[in-house]
Design a protein around this motif. Structure first.
Motif, mmCIF file in Angstrom:
data_model
loop_
_atom_site.group_PDB
_atom_site.id
_atom_site.type_symbol
_atom_site.label_atom_id
_atom_site.label_comp_id
_atom_site.label_asym_id
_atom_site.label_seq_id
_atom_site.Cartn_x
_atom_site.Cartn_y
_atom_site.Cartn_z
ATOM 1 N N ALA A 73 0.823 -1.212 0.000
ATOM 2 C CA ALA A 73 0.000 0.000 0.000
ATOM 3 C C ALA A 73 0.854 1.258 0.000
ATOM 4 O O ALA A 73 0.495 2.270 -0.629
ATOM 5 N N ASN A 74 1.985 1.208 0.687
ATOM 6 C CA ASN A 74 2.848 2.400 0.741
ATOM 7 C C ASN A 74 3.438 2.723 -0.633
ATOM 8 O O ASN A 74 3.528 3.893 -1.024
ATOM 9 N N LEU A 75 3.853 1.672 -1.373
ATOM 10 C CA LEU A 75 4.388 1.894 -2.714
ATOM 11 C C LEU A 75 3.316 2.455 -3.639
ATOM 12 O O LEU A 75 3.567 3.419 -4.378
ATOM 13 N N LEU A 76 2.130 1.862 -3.603
ATOM 14 C CA LEU A 76 1.052 2.332 -4.474
ATOM 15 C C LEU A 76 0.693 3.781 -4.164
ATOM 16 O O LEU A 76 0.425 4.573 -5.080
ATOM 17 N N LYS A 77 0.719 4.110 -2.891
ATOM 18 C CA LYS A 77 0.422 5.492 -2.496
ATOM 19 C C LYS A 77 1.505 6.439 -3.009
ATOM 20 O O LYS A 77 1.207 7.527 -3.516
ATOM 21 N N GLU A 78 2.756 6.015 -2.902
ATOM 22 C CA GLU A 78 3.865 6.859 -3.359
ATOM 23 C C GLU A 78 3.777 7.093 -4.868
ATOM 24 O O GLU A 78 3.951 8.224 -5.350
ATOM 25 N N ILE A 79 3.501 6.037 -5.631
ATOM 26 C CA ILE A 79 3.364 6.182 -7.076
ATOM 27 C C ILE A 79 2.249 7.168 -7.410
ATOM 28 O O ILE A 79 2.422 8.075 -8.239
ATOM 29 N N ALA A 80 1.102 6.995 -6.769
ATOM 30 C CA ALA A 80 -0.051 7.856 -7.053
ATOM 31 C C ALA A 80 0.240 9.310 -6.691
ATOM 32 O O ALA A 80 -0.126 10.236 -7.432
ATOM 33 N N GLU A 81 0.912 9.526 -5.566
ATOM 34 C CA GLU A 81 1.193 10.893 -5.132
ATOM 35 C C GLU A 81 2.227 11.575 -6.030
ATOM 36 O O GLU A 81 2.070 12.747 -6.383
ATOM 37 N N VAL A 82 3.279 10.841 -6.391
ATOM 38 C CA VAL A 82 4.305 11.423 -7.268
ATOM 39 C C VAL A 82 3.701 11.746 -8.631
ATOM 40 O O VAL A 82 3.976 12.806 -9.219
ATOM 41 N N LYS A 83 2.849 10.852 -9.118
ATOM 42 C CA LYS A 83 2.198 11.092 -10.405
ATOM 43 C C LYS A 83 1.292 12.311 -10.334
ATOM 44 O O LYS A 83 1.291 13.161 -11.242
ATOM 45 N N ALA A 84 0.529 12.419 -9.270
ATOM 46 C CA ALA A 84 -0.384 13.563 -9.119
ATOM 47 C C ALA A 84 0.391 14.873 -9.040
ATOM 48 O O ALA A 84 -0.008 15.886 -9.644
ATOM 49 N N ASP A 85 1.496 14.862 -8.293
ATOM 50 C CA ASP A 85 2.308 16.079 -8.168
ATOM 51 C C ASP A 85 2.911 16.479 -9.516
ATOM 52 O O ASP A 85 2.925 17.659 -9.878
ATOM 53 N N TRP A 86 3.416 15.481 -10.232
ATOM 54 C CA TRP A 86 4.016 15.760 -11.543
ATOM 55 C C TRP A 86 2.972 16.300 -12.511
ATOM 56 O O TRP A 86 3.201 17.320 -13.175
ATOM 57 N N LEU A 87 1.824 15.654 -12.588
ATOM 58 C CA LEU A 87 0.786 16.116 -13.509
ATOM 59 C C LEU A 87 0.272 17.502 -13.142
ATOM 60 O O LEU A 87 -0.063 18.301 -14.022
ATOM 61 N N SER A 88 0.216 17.783 -11.850
ATOM 62 C CA SER A 88 -0.296 19.095 -11.433
ATOM 63 C C SER A 88 0.584 20.225 -11.961
ATOM 64 O O SER A 88 0.098 21.320 -12.272
ATOM 65 N N GLU A 89 1.885 19.958 -12.098
ATOM 66 C CA GLU A 89 2.794 20.965 -12.652
ATOM 67 C C GLU A 89 2.490 21.239 -14.120
ATOM 68 O O GLU A 89 2.732 22.337 -14.619
ATOM 69 N N TRP A 90 1.969 20.222 -14.809
ATOM 70 C CA TRP A 90 1.755 20.312 -16.257
ATOM 71 C C TRP A 90 0.319 20.634 -16.647
ATOM 72 O O TRP A 90 0.048 20.899 -17.823
ATOM 73 N N MET A 91 -0.589 20.611 -15.687
ATOM 74 C CA MET A 91 -1.998 20.854 -16.014
ATOM 75 C C MET A 91 -2.253 22.204 -16.687
ATOM 76 O O MET A 91 -3.112 22.296 -17.576
ATOM 77 N N PRO A 92 -1.547 23.270 -16.318
ATOM 78 C CA PRO A 92 -1.773 24.534 -17.049
ATOM 79 C C PRO A 92 -1.538 24.405 -18.550
ATOM 80 O O PRO A 92 -2.210 25.083 -19.339
ATOM 81 N N ARG A 93 -0.598 23.561 -18.954
ATOM 82 C CA ARG A 93 -0.366 23.343 -20.378
ATOM 83 C C ARG A 93 -1.345 22.322 -20.958
ATOM 84 O O ARG A 93 -1.890 22.500 -22.040
ATOM 85 N N LEU A 94 -1.563 21.234 -20.229
ATOM 86 C CA LEU A 94 -2.412 20.158 -20.727
ATOM 87 C C LEU A 94 -3.867 20.591 -20.877
ATOM 88 O O LEU A 94 -4.605 20.010 -21.684
#
Length: 545
Positions: A333-354
């Motif tokens: 569960a900790n790994l899955l949470k880390e993947i989801a959080e890192v992905k969300a943080d990364w995408l949030s940086e790009w959402m203004p463009r996307l």
């Protein structure tokens, strides 16, 4: 029976349906006589690209076959073969050649001499009765070991030479498993590692290893990345997926690859080049590849697993099951949470463009909306060279094997058009889309007429920013004083003139409706479509390195 007729009958025995070709070559008519459909393109490079796309989407189970005339045909085809070689794609090239009597004249083009470094094997058929044996060897090489183009040059007089009789048996693929001792050593390391990562390459697609890779990842509870070429071999919506990476890539890959204490490479050459993920040199590597020349080439293999990606993955699964049980590890569960959080943080940086509403349209918005407009479980999508590649690889989420063609260890502009036409012929029930810039369209766009004439309904998306994106850094003075990087053109009108459905889109809210409308028309009329999106330049990228 003439030599060219022998070749045609053998191709028929090999279940070849299409001959990607440009005349004059008598093999074209011989193949047509036995029911092999000739697909003639406007340029030789495009027909090689089509053979490439056909082989890719067939996972090498069917091989794209390309035929050109001697001399200029062979000369013009070179770029396509070089690209297929760079990307490790099996295609069969059958160029014509000058007669044996004049083969030594210096001004005559020799395929054998000139293609030696961009093929797995190239030879001239010096006697017609040798053709069956040479074709058997060619198909054996195409189906086994490291994939790459194979070529047999057939001189005109050899093609006309009579063959009294022949025997031909289609060769079967040769696939191997890894050394069991090395498999045990690999599993020792995998079970001891604290932060391993599964690194999947293009060989996994050709091996049809995706179901096994999913099982392996879930047994180990390990984050999974793919190379650009391997994109799609593991579903990118899976909770353990961290995406794809090359020159550009998912920020999640960068996060997990940088902290890995062990890399398990499956179906990958692990090569070091501009468009490959940057592998940390200090991290132990378990390296699976079908080619012995990849082992210890650019990276030190702590454990080498030489063999077919699917068979070797199954070996690993069996060995892991014998150690920790068939169900593997409990969900992390900790790994899955880390993947989801890192992905969300990364995408949030790009959402203004996307999700940008700017006009001209931001190209990232086109990429983001494209995946909303189509059924990705029944589509094949690819980029072209340059900015479309760099913008799509990180952000287009691929759900199925061969749902994306991540080509480009060489970077020829315009390659995607022929690639997608060949892919569509290999998988006629799937939606086929290539995304290219205006510079790329200039290299190959007239072959959209081939898709019209041959009724190959693909969707070409042109991101028109009226420039070679980012090239001012390569030629700042030429750009400043002469505007060298800037382009002009109305590609909607060109497509219309070639007989395709076409549409020009200038507002972001029209991206999804225009794509859906084009897909409906393609389905109804069985003709290709082109959508020209008027875009801005955006030279900011999610770099993988």
């Amino acid at each position: 029976m003439k030599g060219v007729d022998v070749v045609a009958h053998i191709l028929k025995e090999e279940k070849v349906d299409y001959l990607f070709c440009f005349p004059a070559n008598k093999l074209i008519d011989s193949a047509a006589k036995v029911g092999i459909r000739p697909i003639m393109t406007r340029a030789e490079r495009t027909l090689v690209n089509m053979a490439d796309g056909f082989s890719r989407i067939s996972n090498g189970n069917q091989i794209g076959v390309a035929v050109v005339q001697s001399g200029p045909g062979s000369e013009n085809a070179f770029a396509g073969v070089a690209q297929a070689f760079a990307d490790s794609i099996p295609i069969l090239m059958l160029p014509g050649g000058v007669s044996r009597r004049s083969g030594d004249i210096p001004t005559h083009f020799s395929s054998v001499k000139n293609y030696a470094h961009v093929t797995k094997w190239v030879a001239q058929a010096n006697f017609a009765d040798r053709l069956p044996n040479m074709l058997r060897r060619a198909y054996s090489l195409l189906r086994s070991g490291h994939p790459a183009p194979v070529m047999i040059e057939i001189p005109t007089d050899v093609g006309e030479e009579e063959v009294s009789d022949y025997v031909y048996t289609p060769p079967k693929p040769i696939k191997s498993i890894a050394d069991p001792v090395n498999v045990r050593d690999a599993v020792d390391s995998l079970l001891m590692a604290k932060k391993p990562i599964l690194f999947i390459g293009q060989g996994s697609l050709f091996a049809e290893a995706s179901p096994s890779l999913i099982r392996l990842a879930e047994m180990l509870q390990i984050p999974v990345m793919t190379t650009m070429g391997g994109k799609g071999a593991f579903p990118e919506n899976h909770p353990l997926s961290v995406g794809a990476s090359g020159l550009t890539g998912s920020g999640v890959v960068k996060h997990f690859l940088s902290k890995a204490d062990l890399i398990l490479g499956i179906g990958s050459s692990m090569s070091k080049n501009t468009f490959a993920p940057q592998v940390p040199s200090s991290v132990p590597i378990i390296h699976n590849t079908a080619s012995e020349t990849d082992i210890n080439k650019d990276c030190v293999a702590t454990v080498a697993l030489l063999g077919d990606a699917r068979l070797v993955t199954d070996q690993l699964i069996d060995e892991i099951a014998s150690r920790i049980g068939v169900d593997g590890r409990t969900e992390n569960a900790n790994l899955l949470k880390e993947i989801a959080e890192v992905k969300a943080d990364w995408l949030s940086e790009w959402m203004p463009r996307l999700t940008s509403n700017e006009i001209p349209i931001n190209p990232y918005r086109v990429v983001w909306d494209l995946q909303k407009a189509i059924d990705r479980t029944n589509a094949i999508v690819t980029h072209d060279s340059g900015n479309p590649r760099d913008q799509m690889v990180p952000f287009y989420e691929t759900l199925i094997p061969n749902g994306y063609i991540g080509w480009g260890k060489s970077t020829q502009l315009g390659y995607s058009l022929g690639l997608m036409m060949g892919a569509k012929l290999a998988a006629p029930d799937r939606l086929a889309i290539n995304v290219m810039g205006d510079a790329a369209f200039g290299m190959s766009g007239l072959d959209l007429e081939t898709a019209v004439r041959e009724k190959i309904p693909i969707l070409t998306i042109v991101l028109n920013n009226s420039a070679l994106g980012g090239y001012e850094k390569h030629m700042p003075v030429a750009t400043e004083h002469y505007g060298t990087k800037f382009l002009t053109g109305d590609y909607t009108k060109i497509a219309e003139g070639l007989g395709a459905y076409s549409q020009r889109v200038e507002k972001p809210e029209n991206i999804i409706p225009s794509i859906q409308q084009a897909c409906e028309i393609m389905e109804q009329e069985q003709r290709p479509a082109l959508i020209e999106f008027i875009t801005c330049e955006d030279a900011v990228f999610s770099y993988g390195h």
